[in-house]
Design a protein around this motif. Structure first.
Motif, short mmCIF file in Angstrom:
data_model
loop_
_atom_site.label_atom_id
_atom_site.label_comp_id
_atom_site.label_asym_id
_atom_site.label_seq_id
_atom_site.Cartn_x
_atom_site.Cartn_y
_atom_site.Cartn_z
N GLU A 1 2.91 -4.18 1.72
CA GLU A 1 2.65 -5.61 2.02
C GLU A 1 1.56 -5.93 3.09
O GLU A 1 0.83 -6.84 2.95
N ARG B 1 -1.43 -8.45 2.12
CA ARG B 1 -1.46 -9.99 2.92
C ARG B 1 -2.75 -9.80 3.62
O ARG B 1 -3.30 -10.91 3.79
N GLU C 1 -3.98 -9.84 12.41
CA GLU C 1 -3.26 -10.06 10.85
C GLU C 1 -2.29 -9.12 10.47
O GLU C 1 -1.23 -9.54 9.80
N ALA D 1 1.70 -9.33 9.88
CA ALA D 1 2.13 -8.85 8.47
C ALA D 1 3.33 -8.21 8.54
O ALA D 1 4.50 -8.21 7.94
N THR E 1 7.61 -9.34 7.51
CA THR E 1 8.44 -8.49 6.84
C THR E 1 9.81 -8.25 7.57
O THR E 1 10.95 -7.94 6.73
#
Length: 353
Positions: free
Chosen positions: A252, A256, A343, A347, A351
């Motif tokens: 992920e 992302r 970032e 991310a 989640t």
């Protein structure tokens, strides 16, 4: 008893560190600390002086209104204070273990370790991020560490995630085997594994890429630290596993964040039957002995290993793992790296929301 300063503390007297301290204003911390130490009438007064000056160093270094984030003034100022404390001859009897305790307090309070505390609240997502001091300073005394800069940049950051608020607390670790042997990682992160929702360790890696390290090994490969000390062998006794694994949502994160973010599953192992070390691109095979984790065989691999082992021993399944940041040439190059780290942290938080 005569107290000699360490090779790392001696390096802080070189021209380049002095210029960094003078330019940053952090050099002023040294005479102020010396004056307060000399005023201390007993061990408790010394303890209060050390705690105040160490936490002020951390607070000043982690201020977010400074423009370019530079991790070097904190590093060099801490060493100048440590040298002063190590060689201090108080007017009262100071036991050796008390001096050692004061030096330890200086370390933990100026590294953010004593501040890894979170406010209570159901709606908070608690995220811990750690970095490292500069290293390889004999080659480049002016060098910085983007992971240390990221820790300073992120400390106290809050941002909304779904209906909750993420709160980030950070710390910066020394590049010294002895501190790891003495249990500094467990002291700093042990309690956190009962409170935090995610624990990310960061370090300086290869040029031009972010590595999300999937596997961590127990093996130390002989690298030299900031004291000039090398260590080879297992980091922990035989009851510790050969390998631990990241529980960060690596796929992920890579999806992302984009850009040069690599999910790195490669390790080097001695296979179950013995023999020469073998590189395994997809991770370790059953029963193998670790020789290199994804993050290598130095202290960044070791903090990744110890952090994820703490997670496992706490019976926890929170996201915990290691990110190698691109090696930057100077503090001026930190900015794009720090933006990308934000970032990555966001991310992970997404989640959890």
């Amino acid at each position: 008893m005569h107290h000699d300063t360490t090779p790392e503390e001696d390096r802080a007297d070189l021209d380049v560190p002095r210029r960094i301290l003078d330019r940053s204003g952090f050099g002023a911390a040294v005479p102020l600390f010396a004056a307060d130490l000399n005023d201390a009438a007993d061990t408790e007064a010394a303890r209060q002086a050390v705690a105040a000056h160490a936490s002020r160093l951390w607070t000043e270094a982690a201020r977010t209104d400074v423009g370019t984030v530079d991790d070097r003034p904190l590093y060099w100022a801490r060493l100048r204070l440590a040298a002063r404390l190590r060689t201090w001859r108080p007017a009262f009897d100071l036991a050796e273990e008390d001096r050692a305790g004061l030096l330890h307090l200086l370390e933990t309070a100026s590294r953010g370790i004593t501040e890894l505390l979170f406010p209570p609240g159901e709606r908070l997502l608690r995220i811990v991020v750690t970095g490292f001091d500069p290293f390889r300073l004999d080659e480049d005394p002016a060098c910085a560490n983007p992971s240390g800069a990221a820790a300073l940049d992120l400390n106290g950051w809050t941002f909304p995630v779904g209906g909750r608020t993420a709160v980030v607390r950070t710390a910066v670790f020394p590049v010294r085997w002895a501190d790891f042997d003495a249990g500094l990682v467990e002291e700093a992160l042990g309690r956190v594994h009962g409170e935090a929702d995610a624990v990310l360790t960061l370090s300086r890696g290869r040029p031009d890429r972010f590595d999300l390290e999937v596997w961590n090994g127990v093996w130390r490969g002989g690298g030299t630290d900031n004291l000039g000390v090398a260590r080879t062998g297992r980091a922990l006794p035989p009851d510790a596993p050969e390998w631990t694994r990241s529980s960060l949502p690596v796929e992920e994160i890579a999806a992302r964040v984009g850009g040069p973010v690599v999910v790195n599953t490669e390790v080097t192992e001695v296979p179950a039957g013995g023999g020469a070390p073998v590189v395994r691109p997809g991770g370790p095979t059953p029963g193998s002995a670790a020789r290199r984790g994804g993050g290598g065989d130095y202290l960044s691999n070791e903090i990744a290993y110890r952090n994820t082992l703490l997670r496992d021993r706490a019976g926890s399944s929170i996201p915990a793992g290691h990110v190698h940041l691109p090696r930057t040439g100077s503090t001026g190059e930190h900015a794009p790296v720090l933006a990308r780290v934000r970032e990555i942290v966001a991310a992970v938080a997404a989640t959890l929301a």
